[in-house]
Enzyme design. Structure first.
Site, short mmCIF file in Angstrom:
data_model
loop_
_atom_site.label_atom_id
_atom_site.label_comp_id
_atom_site.label_asym_id
_atom_site.label_seq_id
_atom_site.Cartn_x
_atom_site.Cartn_y
_atom_site.Cartn_z
N GLU A 10 -15.24 -0.67 8.27
CA GLU A 10 -14.65 -1.77 9.04
C GLU A 10 -14.45 -1.40 10.50
OE1 GLU A 10 -11.21 -1.89 10.10
OE2 GLU A 10 -10.77 0.13 9.44
N GLN A 100 3.08 4.91 9.52
CA GLN A 100 2.11 5.33 8.53
C GLN A 100 1.33 6.56 8.97
OE1 GLN A 100 -0.24 1.91 7.46
NE2 GLN A 100 1.36 1.08 6.15
N HIS A 281 -3.61 -5.67 0.59
CA HIS A 281 -3.15 -4.83 1.69
C HIS A 281 -2.40 -3.59 1.18
CE1 HIS A 281 -4.55 -7.95 4.27
NE2 HIS A 281 -3.68 -8.83 3.79
N LEU A 282 -1.66 -3.74 0.11
CA LEU A 282 -0.94 -2.60 -0.46
C LEU A 282 -1.93 -1.56 -1.00
CD1 LEU A 282 1.88 -1.53 -0.93
CD2 LEU A 282 1.95 -2.79 -3.09
N GLN A 285 -2.93 1.07 1.43
CA GLN A 285 -1.90 2.02 1.83
C GLN A 285 -1.51 3.00 0.73
OE1 GLN A 285 1.30 -0.38 3.64
NE2 GLN A 285 -0.28 -1.87 4.10
N HIS A 306 -11.70 -2.68 4.25
CA HIS A 306 -10.66 -1.74 4.68
C HIS A 306 -10.44 -0.66 3.62
CE1 HIS A 306 -9.43 -4.42 7.97
NE2 HIS A 306 -8.68 -3.42 8.41
#
Length: 345
Positions: A10, A100, A281-282, A285, A306
């Protein structure tokens, strides 16, 4: 020195952040070229430069390319030092992304760290403070991490000015995370947070949630907050037995309140219909702490670019194997093998 191509996958800032965090945790010198080559404005913006400077500060690293617009950086970390740190972005860039970058390295340090951030707290295309507090940190806590956060001031784009704090307790090893079922839905709510904009905007967002989701009025919350500049974010929160997920949409000039709400609703409905515990999205991470910890597995939606890019970066720097297995329509299992398993083999 390991070389990472920032144009892969990405091609965004996540490659920089993950690479810096892994470099700090492993003590590995790195070179990143073509930074953010996939973006309209390539190179380091203020929030990315803050991530680089934060990583440098906590380890007394030797760095080249420490300037706005830089497309290439070398980073030779020293020993990560716990302590009291303050990281101002100088713009409305996302402070949660700075967290992060330094969270895992400071977590694996040998003493408590107190870190404060200044900039954007509720940003488009970045996890908000609410997402970090409600969705991400509780899962890290399940892995053994103790991280307390407190929000002092809200910061929306473009004014910024938000401030918040994190207290990070030291930890020698993150435990494995197994998250393959969501469990029973226990609670849900919609929170429309606004500053310096007409109250009817948040009211219309919440009315759209009630209309499309049939949620009762007691689950809809309007939050007017002080901030240096105007802003609005709608947050939909689902609390299940095994996980809390948060779906967000940021208001944008020229986009109606109803369309903003629809954006968050679509994310949530996709998640609900897929029957998975971990949202898109989680998933991005979780794989980094899992790879640096004891591994584990979780079930999520179809992997985003991503997520696939982050997997590639982690493998390049650690050798850790992360497998993706399709199990159904928009349902995938992610199997994370700790980098320590690779070392042991």
């Amino acid at each position: 020195m390991i070389e990472i191509d920032g144009a892969q996958g990405e091609g965004g800032g996540q490659i920089l952040r993950s690479t810096l965090s892994l470099s700090l945790c492993l003590g590995t010198p790195i070179k990143i070229k073509n930074i953010r080559a996939g973006r309209k404005k390539p190179g380091l913006l203020r929030q990315h430069l803050t991530c680089l400077r934060a990583a440098k500060t906590i380890s007394n690293a030797v760095v080249t390319g420490e300037q706005l617009g830089a497309s290439e950086v070398t980073f030779v970390p020293g020993t990560v030092r716990p302590g009291d740190y303050h990281f101002p972005i100088g713009s409305a860039g996302s402070t949660s992304l700075v967290l992060q970058t330094v969270l895992l390295p400071l977590l694996f340090a040998d003493e408590v760290s107190e870190v404060s951030f200044e900039g954007g707290t509720h940003n488009k295309k970045a996890p908000s403070f609410d997402f970090i507090a409600e969705a991400y940190l509780p899962l890290l806590a399940r892995m053994g991490a103790q991280v307390e956060v407190a929000l002092d001031d809200y910061g929306f784009y473009p004014a910024g000015g938000g401030t918040w704090r994190a207290r990070i307790q030291p930890l020698s090893q993150l435990s494995a995370l197994q998250l393959t079922e969501r469990g029973e839905l226990l609670d849900y709510e919609a929170v429309a947070t606004s500053a310096h904009i007409p109250a009817h905007v948040a009211q219309r967002e919440l009315a759209q949630v009630r209309k499309k989701c049939d949620w009762p009025a007691e689950c809809l919350h309007q939050r007017q907050v002080p901030s240096q500049g105007p802003g609005n974010l709608l947050s939909l929160r689902l609390r299940a037995q095994q996980i809390t997920e948060v779906f967000e949409a940021m208001a944008k000039q020229g986009v109606s309140a109803e369309r903003v709400a629809d954006g968050a609703i679509r994310q949530m409905q996709r998640y609900i219909h897929a029957g998975v515990p971990v949202g898109e999205h989680l998933a991005d991470q979780l794989i980094l702490p899992m790879a640096l910890g004891a591994g584990g597995s979780f079930v999520t939606l179809k992997p985003s670019l991503h997520l696939r890019t982050n997997i590639d970066v982690i493998h390049q720097l650690t050798g850790a194997q992360i497998d993706l297995q399709e199990e159904g329509l928009d349902q995938w299992r992610v199997l994370v093998h700790s980098h320590k398993e690779k070392q042991a083999a």
